[in-house]
Design a protein around this motif. Structure first.
Motif: not given
Length: 441
Positions: A9-15
């Motif tokens: 999601g937004p967190s994992g993808r940006l990480a």
């Protein structure tokens, strides 16, 4: 050994993007589709449907003014179809974006067993692990809850519900009520306590009277039972009166962290009372090489916050010490005009200092010109500390409020004095709030 990120999601993808940018070898594991709740079941779906709702409401305004004539027919099935087609395009873009940073993406449901990540029958060792598994809609303990729907079901509906009972007084309750009342549903909001309690009274009153005027709102009302086409409620303010409301029940009572995956490696005291994973300001759990970010850690369930947390986690995983701060977080409610707001923490200003409030009507500009005749151009409320002239909070209802408040929240975070706003020049035509603040101060 590699960095492993579970959840895209937004967190994992940006990480994953940040780790790749920092030259770190990374595996990104996603159970379903890239983008998480935001793209697939949440924010973007709400945005897509709100665009349709705004178009319909604007067309009604123009028709009432005698500017246009003609009936508009809605195809809900076609709307859903086109949303799904758009999501597929964005899934492809997200996939290509991450693989361009040399992230290896695995689609499948992950488990953590014996300090290894197991996915599709393969066991993977990791140097650092980031758990970014998000959250699911929270189901309250209500009899007949199995007969309800939630945000996961919006794209599964075959048609627009004739009657919809939204249980919850949150932002998502307001957004969903606006969408379906605009599409023709008879909508009730059932709030256990106060509706939109995070907003000032004047702002809330404007929203109810001007923006959700076709929605019936029941505050301080308990939901006793949900049936297939009926909701039984009890008023806490009218002598405990019990009544039945026809319609499908839609649950909008918050989020529940998807933290079960971490039960094998974290102890019970490393989760809070709601099951969220506890982390420090570096997004680190009590296990040095295990991190968590996004909705799975509870806190502020907003996509920009999840992105920020993911990036902070990635930098620490890569050896670049970084800490997160949550002061002055801008938020919004996506209705016919966005309602955007931000406030400082109490620590940011001395609570004993005198506060001055400014309440001004919205200005005329793009997307608000034709609202003048109906006196529906929005409003702005700002509060500032008279001693140090720092903004304490601001809420704006205007077409440009989302970008306006985002920049104002930055100025509040860095402690910018409002007297220095004189140097700001707005882009014209617009409905921004900066000029209004300066003028009334």
């Amino acid at each position: 050994m590699k960095n492993i990120v579970i959840g895209a999601g937004p967190s994992g993808r940006l990480a994953g993007l940040e780790l790749g940018r920092l030259g770190e070898e990374t595996i990104l594991i996603e159970k379903k589709s890239l983008g998480g709740t935001c793209l697939n079941e949440g924010c973007m779906v709400i945005c897509a449907l709100t665009d349709i709702a705004r178009f319909l409401n604007n067309s009604h305004t123009y028709e009432n003014l005698g500017l246009i004539k003609g009936n508009i027919e809605i195809s809900y099935s076609e709307i859903v179809k086109k949303i799904k087609e758009t999501q597929k395009i964005i899934h492809k873009i997200d996939h290509e974006e991450n693989t361009s940073q040399n992230n290896h993406i695995i689609y499948g449901e992950a488990e953590i067993i014996n300090n290894q990540v197991v996915v599709n029958g393969e066991s993977l060792d990791y140097k650092n692990l980031l758990i970014a598994t998000g959250a699911n809609p929270f189901n309250p303990n209500i009899k007949g809850i199995e007969h309800s729907i939630n945000n996961k079901d919006i794209l599964k509906l075959k048609k627009i519900p004739e009657k919809l009972n939204i249980i919850g007084g949150s932002i998502i309750a307001a957004e969903v009520s606006n969408i379906y009342s605009s599409l023709g549903s008879e909508v009730n909001i059932i709030a256990r306590s106060e509706f939109l309690k995070e907003l000032d009274a004047e702002v809330k009153e404007y929203i109810i009277k001007k923006m959700l005027k076709n929605v019936k709102i029941h505050e301080n009302t308990e939901t006793l039972e949900i049936k297939r086409e009926k909701t039984i409620i009890k008023s806490k303010t009218h002598g405990g009166e019990i009544s039945e409301i026809e319609g499908i029940a839609f649950i909008a009572t918050g989020r529940s962290p998807n933290s079960k995956i971490a039960k094998n490696i974290l102890k019970s005291d490393e989760f809070d009372k709601k099951g969220a994973i506890i982390v420090n300001k570096m997004m680190q759990t009590k296990i040095k090489n295990v991190y968590a970010a996004g909705d799975v850690i509870g806190g502020i369930n907003l996509t920009p916050i999840a992105r920020m947390e993911g990036i902070i986690a990635a930098r620490n995983m890569a050896g670049y010490s970084s800490k997160i701060e949550y002061n002055c977080i801008p938020q919004s409610i996506n209705l016919d005009m966005p309602i955007s707001f931000v406030r400082t923490s109490k620590k940011a200003n001395d609570i004993n200092d005198k506060t001055k409030d400014i309440l001004i009507p919205g200005s005329v500009g793009p997307e608000s010109f034709w609202k003048v005749l109906g006196k529906e151009t929005g409003m702005t409320k700002a509060s500032f500390n008279e001693k140090n002239e720092l903004l304490k909070s601001i809420t704006a209802i205007s077409p440009s409020s989302i970008s306006d408040i985002a920049y104002l929240s930055y100025l509040m975070r860095i402690g910018e004095n409002i007297t220095n706003f004189d140097d700001f020049i707005e882009v014209h035509p617009s409905t921004d709030v900066f000029f209004h603040i300066m003028k009334y101060i």
